[in-house]
Design a protein around this motif. Structure first.
Motif, mmCIF file in Angstrom:
data_model
loop_
_atom_site.group_PDB
_atom_site.id
_atom_site.type_symbol
_atom_site.label_atom_id
_atom_site.label_comp_id
_atom_site.label_asym_id
_atom_site.label_seq_id
_atom_site.Cartn_x
_atom_site.Cartn_y
_atom_site.Cartn_z
ATOM 1 N N ASP A 1 11.289 -1.896 -11.632
ATOM 2 C CA ASP A 1 11.910 -0.574 -11.780
ATOM 3 C C ASP A 1 11.080 0.309 -12.694
ATOM 4 O OD1 ASP A 1 13.929 -1.357 -10.136
ATOM 5 O OD2 ASP A 1 15.351 -1.813 -11.751
ATOM 6 N N ARG B 1 8.112 1.503 -10.919
ATOM 7 C CA ARG B 1 8.538 2.541 -9.984
ATOM 8 C C ARG B 1 8.758 3.867 -10.710
ATOM 9 N NH1 ARG B 1 8.567 5.024 -5.189
ATOM 10 N NH2 ARG B 1 10.607 5.823 -4.575
ATOM 11 N N ARG B 2 9.389 3.818 -11.891
ATOM 12 C CA ARG B 2 9.646 5.049 -12.640
ATOM 13 C C ARG B 2 8.327 5.689 -13.088
ATOM 14 N NH1 ARG B 2 13.637 1.930 -15.147
ATOM 15 N NH2 ARG B 2 12.497 1.881 -17.101
ATOM 16 N N ILE C 1 6.760 7.328 -10.119
ATOM 17 C CA ILE C 1 7.446 8.588 -9.802
ATOM 18 C C ILE C 1 7.083 9.668 -10.810
ATOM 19 C CG2 ILE C 1 9.722 9.692 -9.741
ATOM 20 C CD1 ILE C 1 10.819 7.182 -8.456
ATOM 21 N N HIS D 1 7.788 14.119 -0.140
ATOM 22 C CA HIS D 1 6.542 13.427 -0.498
ATOM 23 C C HIS D 1 5.663 13.305 0.746
ATOM 24 C CE1 HIS D 1 3.833 10.291 -1.988
ATOM 25 N NE2 HIS D 1 4.278 10.572 -3.208
ATOM 26 N N LYS E 1 5.779 9.276 1.346
ATOM 27 C CA LYS E 1 7.054 8.558 1.275
ATOM 28 C C LYS E 1 8.209 9.329 1.899
ATOM 29 C CE LYS E 1 5.467 6.397 -2.994
ATOM 30 N NZ LYS E 1 5.634 6.308 -4.454
ATOM 31 N N LEU F 1 12.382 12.341 -1.035
ATOM 32 C CA LEU F 1 12.919 11.550 -2.147
ATOM 33 C C LEU F 1 14.180 12.223 -2.650
ATOM 34 C CD1 LEU F 1 9.657 10.710 -4.135
ATOM 35 C CD2 LEU F 1 10.885 9.257 -2.532
ATOM 36 N N ARG F 2 15.238 11.437 -2.813
ATOM 37 C CA ARG F 2 16.517 11.989 -3.246
ATOM 38 C C ARG F 2 16.436 12.434 -4.710
ATOM 39 N NH1 ARG F 2 17.844 7.122 -1.361
ATOM 40 N NH2 ARG F 2 18.594 6.482 -3.428
ATOM 41 N N ASP G 1 18.515 11.938 -7.008
ATOM 42 C CA ASP G 1 18.948 10.884 -7.925
ATOM 43 C C ASP G 1 17.869 9.831 -8.146
ATOM 44 O OD1 ASP G 1 19.000 9.591 -5.523
ATOM 45 O OD2 ASP G 1 21.134 9.134 -5.535
ATOM 46 N N GLU G 2 16.744 9.911 -7.396
ATOM 47 C CA GLU G 2 15.616 9.018 -7.629
ATOM 48 C C GLU G 2 14.666 9.573 -8.676
ATOM 49 O OE1 GLU G 2 13.728 6.750 -4.250
ATOM 50 O OE2 GLU G 2 14.761 8.298 -3.092
ATOM 51 N N PHE G 3 14.441 10.890 -8.640
ATOM 52 C CA PHE G 3 13.416 11.438 -9.537
ATOM 53 C C PHE G 3 13.965 12.267 -10.700
ATOM 54 C CE2 PHE G 3 13.749 14.557 -6.065
ATOM 55 C CZ PHE G 3 13.820 15.763 -6.744
ATOM 56 N N VAL H 1 14.315 10.062 -13.807
ATOM 57 C CA VAL H 1 12.983 9.767 -14.343
ATOM 58 C C VAL H 1 12.431 10.982 -15.073
ATOM 59 C CG1 VAL H 1 10.612 9.161 -13.745
ATOM 60 C CG2 VAL H 1 12.514 8.083 -12.537
#
Length: 641
Positions: free
Chosen positions: A377, A380-381, A384, A423, A426, A429-430, A432-434, A437
């Protein structure tokens, strides 16, 4: 008394060092013994005097005992006292010196050949002078050996009544005090040097301990913790398990702000005391900094670490009583184990920190053990974060707009600006994903200013009665120059401040931060409007509505389309709507998806609505098209009118 104790301790250490110097070079002791015994044997063999053979035997026996004692007695062994070391050496040294001096005196009194006399006298005098320098660390022993080896010779010289020997005796007697003075001078230099070295070493130890100790709690600080971890890891066995518990006190800042730093320090001291008492023997308990503590200790297995984590958590959570005040301090704990979660201190601390982060993100007041998914995780962060910074620079982000509709007329009153990230590799990207972060890494400040600027540029193309709403992150608001960034966006776009609405959540207002108040007041004065978002999900304090100049309240979607919608939620919506009506504030119902929901909230008194029933978030050109369609529909009505 403490100073006297320190002085005594230093004196004892100095004496120990000086006595140890007697045993420092057993080779010189052996060499001197062999030389003198050999001289006695040669003298006995040449003179054929039986007394000299006896003297040589005595010297050899004493020398052997001294060498054995020197090799067996170790000054490094704490079980061997300084007094014993000194007495054993003293007895052997005095015995050997007296035997040697007496033997040399015998050759003079017995009238042995001059060569024999020279050989033994030279050996005795050389031995006395040599040991007076070698053993100057203990002047009593040095001078005693000198006296025992030289004075018998001087006495023998006087007894012969021969002028040349009497002159030799006088010379020897003068030699003893002169050499004694040299020995004492050497002793003084040695003592002062060793004393200075011991005091410096002691001071260095004190400074090192101070540097590794936290002044508030008395626990190890970060430097002390790092030292202990390295020490423990250097001696860890292959089958040994170590655990690192990383604790962070929840909302400790409120204790300092409300009750003052002295009370905060007492809370930290009490936490430190509890941790020290509950931690296993041999554990390192450290205040890592601020309100963070670390316990590093050996555990038998994972189950024991879980039990210990539970006990530590319960102990910290137990209420405090300070100056009559009852305080409850929560704590979040992250745990990493060696060797399961890392083989060195860096990996262990990084993974415990990751576990602590998850404990706080998951709601605080809990314990999280590290697992490998946390590292994935984190990677991943970080990925991002890097890509998000690049996306802002490359204009890969887009602003979409979702309409907020007047429930009475059906007209669009506001568009809420929502960021979208498409992206190139990818796909979409939602948020709530970025967004989380971006908030964690501080990128949200740059991102928030960019969103505001883009939204303002789009809104300036709309009719003047249509406003644009932008969500603000707490970090963005608290950043230096936050209000200036908003003003610049308005100025560059040419948008009137009255057409910008800034939506804030209750979480921003919980800290009662001066920067937040100054931000809202500064922008309110130029006409920027503020809306309270997600009302009903936090504390829902009416004090916020009274304190800040909100023009709009957005009722959270969970009251409109959530699983618990019913009579209670309807009553809550009606109460909020009535409050808004009395305060001349708009009430926005979020999450409207069906005509029934629209009717319900409109009948409850909500003035505005937002949701998929009206429209999803759309790009700026479609937002402009919706407004154009709305304007086109109005033209026939005006013409008919």
């Amino acid at each position: 008394m403490p100073g006297r104790y320190v002085d005594n301790a230093v004196d004892q250490q100095v004496r120990r060092t000086l006595v140890s110097s007697l045993y420092a070079s057993p080779l010189s002791l052996i060499t001197g013994a062999v030389a003198t015994v050999a001289a006695a044997i040669v003298s006995a063999w040449v003179s054929e005097l039986s007394a000299l053979w006896f003297a040589a035997s005595i010297l050899a026996m004493i020398a052997t005992i001294r060498v054995i004692a020197a090799l067996r007695l170790s000054p490094e062994a704490e079980s061997t006292s300084t007094a014993m070391l000194e007495v054993v050496y003293e007895i052997g040294a005095f015995s050997f010196a007296l035997a040697l001096g007496t033997t040399a005196a015998y050759t003079i009194l017995n009238g042995a050949a001059s060569q024999i006399q020279v050989l033994m006298v030279a050996n005795a005098l050389g031995y006395g002078i040599g040991v007076s320098a070698r053993n100057a660390g203990r002047p009593t022993i040095a001078i005693g050996q000198l006296a025992f080896s030289c004075i018998p010779i001087a006495i023998a010289c006087f007894l012969t009544m021969k002028i040349e020997l009497v002159a030799l005796g006088i010379t020897i007697l003068l030699l003893v005090p002169a050499q004694s003075l040299i020995s004492r001078n050497i002793f003084g230099v040695l003592r002062d040097s060793i004393t200075s070295a011991e005091r410096n070493a002691e001071m260095a130890d004190k400074m090192r301990n101070l540097a590794r100790t936290d002044v508030v709690t008395g626990l190890a600080n970060r430097a002390g913790l790092n030292f202990d971890i390295v020490e423990k890891l250097m001696h860890v066995e292959d089958d040994q398990m170590l655990a690192l518990f990383w604790m962070d006190l929840d909302r400790f800042k409120e204790v300092n702000d409300l009750l003052g730093h002295p009370v905060g320090d007492r809370v930290l001291s009490e936490v430190a005391k509890r941790l020290d008492e509950i931690s296993p023997k041999g554990a390192t308990v450290s205040r890592f900094g601020g309100d963070e503590f670390i316990v590093f200790c050996e555990v038998s297995d994972r189950k024991e670490s879980e039990r210990l984590a539970s006990e530590i958590h319960a102990e910290i959570m137990r209420p405090f009583r300070i100056d009559g005040e009852r305080l409850e301090i929560g704590a979040s704990i992250g745990v990493a184990l060696l060797p399961d979660d890392g083989l060195d201190s860096d990996a262990l601390m990084q993974n415990a920190d990751l576990a602590l982060y998850h404990a706080k993100v998951n709601g605080r007041k809990q314990t999280c053990f590290y697992n490998p998914t946390m590292s994935r995780d984190l990677a991943r962060r970080r990925e991002i974060e890097a890509e998000l910074r690049s996306a802002i620079q490359k204009n890969e982000l887009s602003i979409f707009f979702q309409p907020i509709v007047d429930l009475a007329t059906g007209r669009i009153r506001t568009f809420e600006a929502l960021v979208r990230w498409f992206h190139p590799e990818k796909g979409e990207l939602r948020p709530d994903e970025f967004i989380p972060v971006a908030e964690e890494t501080g990128v949200i400040v740059t991102l928030g200013n960019w969103i505001t600027a883009q939204a303002a540029k789009a809104a300036v193309q709309w009719p003047e009665d249509v406003t644009v709403a932008v969500n603000l992150s707490p970090l963005q608001i608290k950043a230096p120059g936050a209000a200036l960034g908003i003003k610049n966006a308005l100025r560059e776009a040419g948008l009137a401040p009255e057409r910008l609405e800034l939506e804030v959540t209750e979480s921003l207002l919980l800290d009662d931060n001066y920067a937040t108040e100054a931000f809202i007041e500064d922008l309110s004065q130029i006409g920027v409007r503020f809306a309270l978002d997600d009302f009903g999900t936090g504390y829902s304090s009416l004090g916020y509505i009274q304190k800040y100049p909100f023009k709009k309240i957005k009722v959270d979607r969970s009251f409109v389309s959530g699983p618990n919608v019913g009579k209670k939620t309807d009553a809550i919506i009606r109460a909020v709507a009535e409050l808004g009506s009395k305060l001349e504030m708009d009430i926005v119902a979020e999450g409207l998806e069906t005509i029934e929901q629209v009717r319900t909230v409109r009948e409850a008194g909500c003035t505005l609505g937002q949701g998929y029933y009206f429209s999803r978030a759309v790009p700026d050109y479609l937002a402009a098209m919706l407004l154009a369609q709305e304007a086109g529909a109005e033209e026939p009505k005006r013409a008919l009118g």
